[in-house]
Every structure is written in C-alpha cells, then in structure tokens.
Design a protein around this motif. Structure first.
Motif, PDB file in Angstrom:
ATOM      1  N   HIS A  21       0.809  -1.222   0.000  1.00 41.84           N
ATOM      2  CA  HIS A  21       0.000   0.000   0.000  1.00 41.84           C
ATOM      3  C   HIS A  21       0.845   1.276   0.000  1.00 41.84           C
ATOM      4  CE1 HIS A  21      -3.507  -2.508   0.542  1.00 41.84           C
ATOM      5  NE2 HIS A  21      -2.942  -3.082   1.601  1.00 41.84           N
ATOM      6  N   ASP A  22       2.048   1.198   0.565  1.00 41.19           N
ATOM      7  CA  ASP A  22       2.933   2.368   0.552  1.00 41.19           C
ATOM      8  C   ASP A  22       3.691   2.364  -0.771  1.00 41.19           C
ATOM      9  OD1 ASP A  22       4.659   4.438   0.958  1.00 41.19           O
ATOM     10  OD2 ASP A  22       5.461   3.710   2.866  1.00 41.19           O
ATOM     11  N   LEU A  23       3.033   2.819  -1.809  1.00 39.53           N
ATOM     12  CA  LEU A  23       3.560   2.683  -3.162  1.00 39.53           C
ATOM     13  C   LEU A  23       4.708   3.649  -3.441  1.00 39.53           C
ATOM     14  CD1 LEU A  23       0.199   2.162  -5.071  1.00 39.53           C
ATOM     15  CD2 LEU A  23       1.918   0.447  -4.463  1.00 39.53           C
ATOM     16  N   GLU A  24       4.752   4.780  -2.798  1.00 44.67           N
ATOM     17  CA  GLU A  24       5.856   5.709  -3.019  1.00 44.67           C
ATOM     18  C   GLU A  24       7.152   5.131  -2.471  1.00 44.67           C
ATOM     19  OE1 GLU A  24       8.225   8.732  -4.247  1.00 44.67           O
ATOM     20  OE2 GLU A  24       6.204   8.145  -4.897  1.00 44.67           O
ATOM     21  N   THR A  25       7.086   4.533  -1.291  1.00 47.49           N
ATOM     22  CA  THR A  25       8.270   3.874  -0.741  1.00 47.49           C
ATOM     23  C   THR A  25       8.673   2.704  -1.624  1.00 47.49           C
ATOM     24  OG1 THR A  25       7.678   4.491   1.514  1.00 47.49           O
ATOM     25  CG2 THR A  25       9.199   2.648   1.258  1.00 47.49           C
ATOM     26  N   ALA A  26       7.701   1.949  -2.125  1.00 50.20           N
ATOM     27  CA  ALA A  26       7.986   0.814  -3.010  1.00 50.20           C
ATOM     28  C   ALA A  26       8.647   1.292  -4.302  1.00 50.20           C
ATOM     29  CB  ALA A  26       6.702   0.058  -3.324  1.00 50.20           C
ATOM     30  N   ARG A  27       8.161   2.406  -4.835  1.00 51.10           N
ATOM     31  CA  ARG A  27       8.748   2.942  -6.069  1.00 51.10           C
ATOM     32  C   ARG A  27      10.217   3.254  -5.881  1.00 51.10           C
ATOM     33  NH1 ARG A  27      10.545   7.359  -8.036  1.00 51.10           N
ATOM     34  NH2 ARG A  27      10.016   8.578  -6.177  1.00 51.10           N
TER      35      ARG A  27
END
Length: 394
Positions: free
Chosen positions: A170-176
């Motif tokens: 869900h934390d897609l910015e961190t994943a990116r």
C-alpha cells in the motif's frame, strides 16, 4: 604466506614424489562420495552428485597445486560459495566438506611420508595441508556470506515487486523508490509465457540510489511466478515501454497491458497482460498488447464459454479425421485472414481457388454455417479463434 614460501618451509616434503596431484581423481571421488553420503544436518539442503562432484574436483585440484608450490586463483572456492549460497546450504555443512577434504589429503600425504623418520617434516607437511584447506575454506565461506546477503536483498525486492503487482503493498511511493523506478513516467506490465530462454539469475536488479534513476531510458523490474515471467517497465513514453519488451517478445509469447501512470493500477494491468498473452495462439511468439485483439481478449477472458462456443459451432468438423479437420480449419482461417478473397486464400494455401471454395462448401455442410452469411461467418470466425486460443491460464 605465499605458496613458494610454504613449500620452502616444509623442506620440499610436498614436492617430487610427494606431489599428490597424481591422486586427484581417486581422492576427489572419495571426498565427493563422503560428502554425498554423510548424515546431513539439514537433509533438504543436500546438493545432487552432478553439482558436488565437479566442485570437489576443482577445489581439490587447486589445493593440490598449492601443496606443490604452484599459484592458485581460488576461483573454485568462490564458485563453491556462490553455489552453496544459492542452494541454501548452511555454512556448517560447507565448512564440514572442506574439513573432510583436509583429512583425506593429510591421510594420503602421511601414507606417502610414513617411511620418513623426520617428525618435524611431517608436522610441517601437516601445517601446509591445513593452511591450503583453510585458505580455500575461508574464501568459500566469505563468498557464501556475500552471496547470501545479496540473495536476501534481491528476494526482498522480488517480494516487494510481487506485492506491487498483486496489490498487497500500500505504501507505493516507498515501493517505487526501493525498486528504483523513476517518477512521472509511463508504466506497462507484461507477462511472458513459461519457457523463457536464457534469463539472468537475479529476478530484480538492485536499484540505483534514490534520485539516480535515469528517466530517459526504460527501467525494467521482473520476477518469475509459476514459470511465467512478470515484468514491470517504466519509460518516458508508451512506445518506449513496449520497445523495452521487444527482444523478449522476439523469442516468446508475451502479453502487455495498456500503459498507465499510477503504480496503484499495476494489479489491474497484470490482469490485462495475462489476457493479452493468452490471446496469442500456442506456439506463436510475439508481443500482444491488450486492446489490439478485442475479440480474442473476450474469448480468453471466459475460457469456459469460449470452449462451449467452439464445440457448438465446430462439432461437425471435430467428428472427422484430425487431418481433414485441420485442413478445413486452416482454409477457414485463410479465408478470413485475406478478407474473404478466395484467390488470395488459395495463394496462401498453395492450392487452386476452386479448391478453397469447395472446402468452404464442405465447412458449410458440416457446421450449418456459410461464410457468405455475415451472422454465420461471425460465429464461425469466433469459434475457430476460440479453438485456437484454448490453453492453460497464466
């Protein structure tokens, strides 16, 4: 201590007739056999003989060369560390294997030297044997640790990518950032059918430092799932994303989603890519973009209904000899592919135009559907496509 220095320190005890390289084959066979049949601490991590035997022989050749005072690269020890790390072999088993090798080498050397009365020469020879063993063992252990650390990091990124594609993250910015994906680019998800030839060992390459990703060229991250390859491509334009898949699609069946910009849309894009790759018939390679074959996408999206359609429309053909059935199906396909032109279909099939027309008449008799009737032709075309697209879901 260098190889030459150790050789001098032993008073030449390992040179001349005490050079053990003539025993390389029997010693390596004995050591490999003991490793393979020892009681393992972790039975599930036992390596197969086809892996153990060449590793043992290569390591032993280096160790015996070192005992003879010749330089060695220690590359077999490094390879052993990498292989055992990749296969999950615990360090204690790796170290035990080297200890076994040391014992067998020392036993052989002691047997050859037992006629000597100089105890100090035996001690020096023992020191040299264990020096060579420890040196190879230490290199293998260090490489194992380094490779294991890299594998752990890579596995973490692989699971992160899997989470992005399935919607579990869900934390897609961190994943990116963790995946090294540039911001503000076009994204595409691709699925490549099982059987991809010659792929790199690492599923997700380490990302560049934050902010160092080059948005001017495609960034590719991928993993394998049940034999299929799932790929996420980031690039400045939609065509750039598809271009990054060109070399892969040239060898395999590959399906790509429509381009998107939000990482949150990756799970939906994965569904599109799965549908797209299944719209390529089995045995045909290439890149299928979702949306390029809307009828095929519809057929593979509901495989059960598509199979029912093929059975209902083509039952009369399916009851015939398989060779005759294939001939009639190929004729129908050629007729549709060439816009309903009997002349062009005949050229593609290397037969006379009348032959094509006669076969289409037989199809009409067997299926009750004449290609000259638009509604019947639509059913016939959809049924043939449904038949060709039947296969295992990806």
């Amino acid at each position: 201590m260098s190889d030459m220095a150790v050789s001098k320190a032993t008073g030449g005890a390992v040179s001349g007739r005490h050079d053990l390289r003539d025993a390389l084959d029997p010693l390596s066979e004995q050591i490999a056999d003991e490793i393979l049949h020892a009681e393992p601490v972790h039975p599930d991590t036992r390596l197969p003989a086809a892996v153990v035997q060449p590793l043992v022989r290569a390591n032993l050749a280096e160790i015996l060369a070192a005992l003879a005072g010749e330089p060695s690269s220690l590359e077999p020890a490094r390879k052993t560390g990498r292989v055992t790390a990749a296969e999950g072999v615990p360090l204690d088993l790796l170290q035990h294997a080297y200890r076994l090798a040391g014992l067998r080498v020392w036993e052989e050397l002691a047997r050859r030297l037992r006629s000597r009365t100089d105890t100090s020469a035996l001690l020096r020879a023992s020191s040299r044997v264990w020096f060579a063993i420890d040196r190879s063992s230490n290199v293998a252990v260090r490489t194992h640790l380094e490779a294991s650390a890299g594998l752990s990091e890579n596995m973490a990124r692989t699971e992160l990518l899997r989470g992005v594609l399935t919607g579990a993250v869900h934390d897609l910015e961190t994943a990116r950032r963790a995946l090294g994906l540039p911001a503000d680019v076009m994204l595409v998800v691709a699925v490549t059918a099982p059987g991809v030839p010659v792929v790199p060992a690492a599923a997700v390459v380490p990302p560049a430092p934050d902010g160092a990703a080059d948005a001017a060229r495609p960034t590719v991250r991928w993993l394998t799932h049940e034999g299929a390859r799932l790929t996420l491509v980031a690039a400045p334009t939609s065509e750039d994303t598809y271009g990054a898949l060109a070399s892969l699609a040239a060898r395999t069946r590959t399906g790509a989603s429509r381009p998107f910009t939000r990482l949150a849309d990756a799970p939906a894009a994965l569904v599109e890519a799965r549908t797209a790759v299944r719209s390529l018939p089995l045995g045909r390679v290439g890149l299928a973009r979702y949306g390029d074959r809307p009828l095929d996408a519809l057929l593979v999206a509901d495989g059960e209904r598509a199979a029912e359609l093929a059975t209902a429309v083509l039952r009369g053909l399916r009851d015939r000899d398989p060779r005759d059935e294939e001939l009639l199906l190929a004729t129908v396909e050629a007729w549709f592919e060439h816009g309903g032109s009997g002349t062009r279909a005949a050229a593609a099939l290397h037969c006379h135009r009348n032959t094509v027309l006669n076969r289409l008449a037989r199809v009409a008799d067997l299926t009750g559907r004449d290609v000259n009737d638009p509604r019947a032709a639509a059913e016939l075309y959809a049924a043939v496509r449904a038949l060709r697209l039947q296969g295992e879901p990806l």
